[in-house]
Design an enzyme around this catalytic site. Structure first.
Site, PDB file in Angstrom:
ATOM      1  N   CYS A  77       0.837  -1.236   0.013  1.00 24.96           N
ATOM      2  CA  CYS A  77       0.049   0.145  -0.179  1.00 24.96           C
ATOM      3  C   CYS A  77       0.854   1.390  -0.161  1.00 24.96           C
ATOM      4  O   CYS A  77       0.225   2.337  -0.513  1.00 24.96           O
ATOM      5  CB  CYS A  77      -0.947   0.113   1.334  1.00 24.96           C
ATOM      6  N   HIS A  78       2.188   1.165   0.457  1.00 24.41           N
ATOM      7  CA  HIS A  78       2.951   2.288   0.360  1.00 24.41           C
ATOM      8  C   HIS A  78       3.129   2.786  -1.026  1.00 24.41           C
ATOM      9  O   HIS A  78       3.658   3.878  -1.324  1.00 24.41           O
ATOM     10  CB  HIS A  78       4.332   2.011   1.176  1.00 24.41           C
TER      11      HIS A  78
END
Length: 184
Positions: free
Chosen positions: A153-154
Site C-alpha cells: 500500500c506504500h
C-alpha cells in the site's frame, strides 16, 4: 497495550494455533502472524491497528496465539531480510486477508504494482473500472491493509504528494526510496 497482553486477550482456548513473532527492520519492529499455511498479518509493532488486526484474526479463526516462530514465519523472515536487502521484489508466501470484497480487490491490485513504482489512488480506482472519485475508498482500503509492505500500500500515492500511510509517512517515504534504490 503490550503485545503479550493483546495475544492473551484475543487467544481462544483451542488447538488451532496462530504463531506470532516480532522482526526487526530498518523502519521499526514488525509483528507477523501465521499458521502453517498462511500469513495472516504483518503490522508495525506501534501501529494503531495492531490490536484490531489481532482481534479480527481471533474472531475469524477461533485461534490461540502462540508467541513462537514456526517454519512458515522462518520463511517470512527470509523473505523479509531479502526485501530489506533489496533482493526480493515481491513476497511469495500465501496470504489470508480479512476484509470486504472491495478491499480484497484493492489489495489484489496493489500486489500487482511493480516493485519501485507508484500509482495514484485515482489511477488505481480507474484500473479497477471505477471513477477517480473512488480515491477515498481506495485510501480506506489501504488503511485497512493488514499486511503492511507485503501488500504494498506504500506504493499508492496522492496526485500531488506521497499521501498518507497508517504506519507513518516517514516510513512510507523510506520504503519508496528503498525500492527506487534497488529497482533494477
Amino acid at each position: 497495550m503490550a503485545l503479550s497482553k493483546s495475544l492473551k486477550k484475543y487467544s481462544k482456548n483451542t488447538n488451532i494455533n496462530v504463531y506470532v513473532c516480532t522482526f526487526q527492520t530498518p523502519v521499526g519492529n514488525v509483528v507477523a502472524c501465521a499458521d502453517d499455511d498462511f500469513l495472516y498479518m504483518v503490522s508495525f509493532e506501534d501501529s494503531k491497528s495492531l490490536e484490531k488486526n489481532l482481534q479480527t484474526i481471533s474472531d475469524q479463526t477461533n485461534c490461540e496465539f502462540v508467541k513462537k516462530k514456526n517454519s512458515f514465519l522462518e520463511k517470512f523472515d527470509d523473505e523479509l531480510s531479502r526485501y530489506f536487502d533489496g533482493k526480493l521484489k515481491m513476497f511469495t508466501l500465501p496470504l489470508k486477508t480479512f476484509g470486504s470484497d472491495f478491499q480484497k480487490e484493492v489489495w489484489k491490485k496493489m500486489i500487482e504494482l511493480p516493485y519501485g513504482s507508484t500509482q495514484t489512488y485515482g489511477d488505481l480506482a480507474k484500473s479497477m473500472g471505477r471513477t477517480a472519485s473512488h480515491s477515498r475508498a481506495i485510501g480506506a482500503a489501504c488503511g485497512a491493509n493488514g499486511h503492511v509492505f507485503v501488500i504494498p500500500c506504500h506504493r499508492i500515492v496522492a496526485s500531488n504528494s506521497n499521501g498518507g500511510f497508517s504506519s507513518g509517512v516517514d516510513r512510507k517515504e523510506w520504503l519508496l526510496i528503498h525500492e527506487k534504490k534497488h529497482d533494477t
